[in-house]
Structure formats: structure tokens, C-alpha cells
Design an enzyme around this catalytic site. Sequence first.
Site, PDB file in Angstrom:
ATOM      1  N   ASP A 178      21.874  18.906 -42.964  1.00 60.39           N
ATOM      2  CA  ASP A 178      22.565  18.538 -41.765  1.00 60.39           C
ATOM      3  C   ASP A 178      24.191  19.164 -42.083  1.00 60.39           C
ATOM      4  O   ASP A 178      24.823  18.575 -42.993  1.00 60.39           O
ATOM      5  CB  ASP A 178      22.865  17.121 -41.518  1.00 60.39           C
ATOM      6  CG  ASP A 178      23.785  16.871 -40.420  1.00 60.39           C
ATOM      7  OD1 ASP A 178      24.614  17.534 -40.088  1.00 60.39           O
ATOM      8  OD2 ASP A 178      23.271  15.985 -39.455  1.00 60.39           O
ATOM      9  N   HIS A 179      24.475  20.068 -41.515  1.00 62.02           N
ATOM     10  CA  HIS A 179      25.597  20.966 -42.020  1.00 62.02           C
ATOM     11  C   HIS A 179      26.835  20.136 -41.884  1.00 62.02           C
ATOM     12  O   HIS A 179      27.965  20.209 -42.726  1.00 62.02           O
ATOM     13  CB  HIS A 179      25.808  22.257 -41.575  1.00 62.02           C
ATOM     14  CG  HIS A 179      26.508  22.671 -40.094  1.00 62.02           C
ATOM     15  ND1 HIS A 179      25.536  22.469 -39.074  1.00 62.02           N
ATOM     16  CD2 HIS A 179      27.557  22.458 -39.588  1.00 62.02           C
ATOM     17  CE1 HIS A 179      26.476  22.307 -37.900  1.00 62.02           C
ATOM     18  NE2 HIS A 179      27.807  22.640 -38.132  1.00 62.02           N
ATOM     19  N   HIS A 241      23.969  15.135 -36.479  1.00 59.20           N
ATOM     20  CA  HIS A 241      25.402  15.094 -36.821  1.00 59.20           C
ATOM     21  C   HIS A 241      26.131  13.891 -36.492  1.00 59.20           C
ATOM     22  O   HIS A 241      26.833  13.408 -37.741  1.00 59.20           O
ATOM     23  CB  HIS A 241      26.220  16.411 -36.270  1.00 59.20           C
ATOM     24  CG  HIS A 241      25.473  17.680 -36.409  1.00 59.20           C
ATOM     25  ND1 HIS A 241      24.993  18.146 -37.636  1.00 59.20           N
ATOM     26  CD2 HIS A 241      25.571  18.669 -35.769  1.00 59.20           C
ATOM     27  CE1 HIS A 241      24.357  19.155 -37.330  1.00 59.20           C
ATOM     28  NE2 HIS A 241      24.750  19.473 -36.274  1.00 59.20           N
TER      29      HIS A 241
HETATM   30  C1  BG6 Z   1      24.765  22.950 -34.625  1.00 62.24           C
HETATM   31  C2  BG6 Z   1      23.981  22.782 -33.077  1.00 62.24           C
HETATM   32  O1  BG6 Z   1      23.737  22.214 -35.334  1.00 62.24           O
HETATM   33  O2  BG6 Z   1      26.066  22.537 -34.533  1.00 62.24           O
HETATM   34  C3  BG6 Z   1      25.071  23.819 -32.294  1.00 62.24           C
HETATM   35  O3  BG6 Z   1      22.652  23.312 -33.353  1.00 62.24           O
HETATM   36  C4  BG6 Z   1      26.334  23.518 -32.318  1.00 62.24           C
HETATM   37  O4  BG6 Z   1      24.520  23.392 -30.687  1.00 62.24           O
HETATM   38  C5  BG6 Z   1      26.694  23.120 -33.826  1.00 62.24           C
HETATM   39  O5  BG6 Z   1      27.114  24.396 -31.742  1.00 62.24           O
HETATM   40  C6  BG6 Z   1      28.320  22.730 -33.899  1.00 62.24           C
HETATM   41  O6  BG6 Z   1      28.728  22.828 -35.246  1.00 62.24           O
HETATM   42  P1  BG6 Z   1      30.190  23.206 -35.850  1.00 62.24           P
HETATM   43  O7  BG6 Z   1      30.215  23.077 -37.340  1.00 62.24           O
HETATM   44  O8  BG6 Z   1      30.756  24.186 -34.952  1.00 62.24           O
HETATM   45  O9  BG6 Z   1      30.918  21.851 -35.031  1.00 62.24           O
END
Ligand code: BG6
Length: 492
Positions: A178-179, A241
Site C-alpha cells: 500500500d504505497h 490507503h
Molecule cells: C493509487 C490509486 O493507489 O493511488 C490512484 O489507484 C490514485 O487512483 C493514487 O490516484 C493516489 O496516490 P498519491 O500518492 O498520488 O496520493
Amino acid sequence: MAKLIPVGTFDLVIFGGTGDLAMRKLLPALYHRDLDGQVTTESRIIGASRGALSRDEYLAEIRESLIRNLGDGDFDESHWQTFSQRIQYVQADAFAHDEWQALVDVLSGYENRTRVAYLATAPGLFGPIAAGLKKNALVTGHSRIVLEKPLGRDYESAREINNAVGDCFAENQIYRIDHYLGKETVQNLLALRFGNSLFEPLWRRNVIDHVQITVAEDLGVGGRVEFYDRVGALRDMVQNHIMQLVCLFAMEPPSSLHHDAVRDEKIKVLRSLKPISAADVGASTVRAQYRAGAINNSTVPGYGDELNGTSSTTETFVALKLEIENWRWSNVPFYLRTGKRLAGKHSEIVVQFQDVPHSIFPEQKYNVSPNLLRIRLQPDEGVQLSVMAKEPGPGGFDLRPVSLDLSFAETFGVSYPDAYERLLMEVLRGNPALFMRRDEVEAAWHWIDGIIEGWETSKQKVESYVSGSWGPAASSLLLDRDGRAWHSDNQL
Ligand code: BG6
């Protein structure tokens, strides 16, 4: 600047090696780590996908995408010459396991080094690819497998994937990404809560009135519209997230930073979530889709236009009222919202503390605002505490909120690396702390499934909102019914 801990020599196979994630995130992240000297000369990055590409063609694609995706001035031709030497390409179809000879040949003889299979593919391929690795005897004692989100589309499919991958890899070899957990500011939540004694006594029901979490994006779904239409904002952003943010915010202090100590506390939060059923979705959730509008003075099409006029009920915005049924958080609502094509890219957690029990400022009795703690996740990462202060001046006693403001960028004077840089290095080092355990993923799906079922059985309306706004009126009403309002909307 935190010190760089080198990682040992590795072979990293990226399935979906020509896809959007590999090109936009993974390869730029590896390039940066390589540029900083964290990658050893002997390490190899092996792109794998269905297409018949020569290595030169693959390198040309990567070079072009690095130029496009790296920050200004980060692409360096001479470093590219070094970095590209570590990259190879093999053709491998997820289902045609008997045709993986090219991959077997590349890996053979390297059984003793860290071997990572990164599955940057659709979740339906996770099981088949894991089985292909096992069948071709490519799983070693030094193997790890990385699974990108979304992990399935509900509890059942997540369980099937976990079982299929679990048949080929031990749980401690499986890294579910989960980044958001790789973002510096998300990790800073741990530092804020457990590196300071100040907050712990305040972090509870008798001091906090409610919590708001906003993860807003100004971009639309763009080229991902087909994928996104099968997923929607609840599965794309909330199940993973935002749930992780809730867990890190609300969990009890873990006994240590050991990965299982932290994950054991997070799972307790997920298990304490009050279910939202068909009877509650109308009062506790809002789902909506963007229509045409303007962002940064440019007109943008509606979601339906991007789908070429096909009608769809997929939500691009969701707002929820969540409750945690435990001693710390009982009766403290958490209002969550996320959406595409909102007024700006802006993510933050806002903690609203309770009103003063009695105002001694009679003239100002309606002006004593509650204290707010804002934890800004992106952009302009930092922490801000608003407190009431007296306006300077000899007459009257006017109060107004002022901010104690900490900007991490100003304080530390560095720009933050992309979350994938951190996470890739953690996988290579064998540290699963920033990854989700099987039970966490399944518990989060279990709660989300209740909402999806509720939406289906109650046929809850999909509202619409103008692109460039803060979402539909129903989202403001969700808080208005409780006598509250979103705090982020005036921040941009
Ligand atoms: C991803 C989603 O996991 O996270 C995307 O699939 C989203 O839809 C993105 O745009 C948002 O990530 P960040 O790091 O730009 O907040």
C-alpha cells in the site's frame, strides 16, 4: 538527510514490466536509488510481460518514460548508460507456464541472491504468476513476492488470491504494497504519536470531538477509465490507503516498531469498526461521480464523457462516517472522503478537539473556535495546531485562531523521495513492516463489503458533482447533520 543503507545484490523481476506502474513509478524509483548508489553493480532488473520485445526496444521505452516521469533535471544520460546495463527483458505469459524458459535461463545460477517477483499486474494474475514461479522451480529460500493493490475486489476474491499465492510462498515472503505506507508523512504519524509524550493524553474520546480525513485529487481517471470503472473510489482508495491512515491514527501504542507489533495493533482497529449495513448506508455514506467543470482554469470533461457516453454508477467520490467501537474512540466520528477531479491535490487529517466547557469571554461567546490539529500529508507536508489568541489592541477582548505551523520541507530542507523508492528498498532488505499482512487486508475488505452490499441492496443514489468542487452537496450534509463542517475546503 537520513543515511542510506545499501541493499545486497538482487534480481528483481517485474511482471507487468511494460505497464503503467512499472514505467511511471517502479523504474523511476529504481533509477533514483541507483543514482544514490544504493544498488550494487551486479544487481539485475528483469522486465517480464506478454509482448515480444527485444531488450533494445524495452530500454528505449524505459528511457523515454524516465525522461517524461523523472523530476526536472533528474535524467542524466551518462547515468542512464550505467543503469540500463542492469536491465533485461523476458517474454512471459502469466498463464503459459511451459513457455517461461527465457525467465528460467536468466535466473538460473543466481539462486543464492535475493530474488523478488514484483507483480505490477491485475490481481487476477497474482495466483497464476505465483503458480508459474513455483512450477518452474523459481521460488528459492531467498525469494519474495510483491503484490500491488487492489488485492481482489472483495473479501472472497482477496482470500482466494491470498490462498493461491500462499500455496507457493510463505506469508513472510509475501509483501502486499500500500504505497501510502511508504510516504514519509504517513510514517511521521508514528513519530508524532509515539515520539512525543504531548499527544498521547489528548488522543482519546474525552478530548477529541471528531476526526476528518480528506484525500483529494484534482486529476480525473484519465487513461485508466476502463480499469477504474470496475473499481471505483471505495475500493481504489478507502479499502487500502484511507484504512491504513485510520489504523495508524487510531491504534494503541505498539510494544515496539517490530512489524508484527505494529500490525497486531492495526488489525485491532479494523476489527473494531462498526459495520455499515444496508440500513445505515443512506445516513453514513455518500457516493458520487464527477461531471464536466473547470480545474485551474481549464475545462475538463465529465466521467461519462470519458467513458464515451456509456452510463455507469461507479463512484469517483466517496464520503463516509466511520465509528470505532472501543474504549478510546467510542462516539468519536471519523469523517472520511476521497475523490477525483476535486478542487486540488490535498490530503490531510484534521483533528477537532472539543469546545471549551464554558466560555469566559461573553462578548465573544460564539467566537471561541475549537482547537484543530492538522496533519498535512501532501502537498506542503507538515503539522499545524490552531489555538485561540487575543488580537493585539487596547480595546475589547477579541479572540481569533492562530496557527503554530511546522513545515517539514522547511525544517528538514529536503524534498521527499517517492514512496516506491522506500518500499522497494524495504522489500529488498527483507523488512515487511511497511506492508500489509493477510489478516489486515481481509479485515478491511470485510468492512468495505458491507458498504458495497448496502449500496446495492438499498440502490443508493450516485450523486454528481462539478469537477473542480469539493464534491456533492450531500458530502457537506453528512457533517451538517451532526452540526459539523469539513475543514479542508478553505485551505487551497
Ligand atoms: C493509487 C490509486 O493507489 O493511488 C490512484 O489507484 C490514485 O487512483 C493514487 O490516484 C493516489 O496516490 P498519491 O500518492 O498520488 O496520493
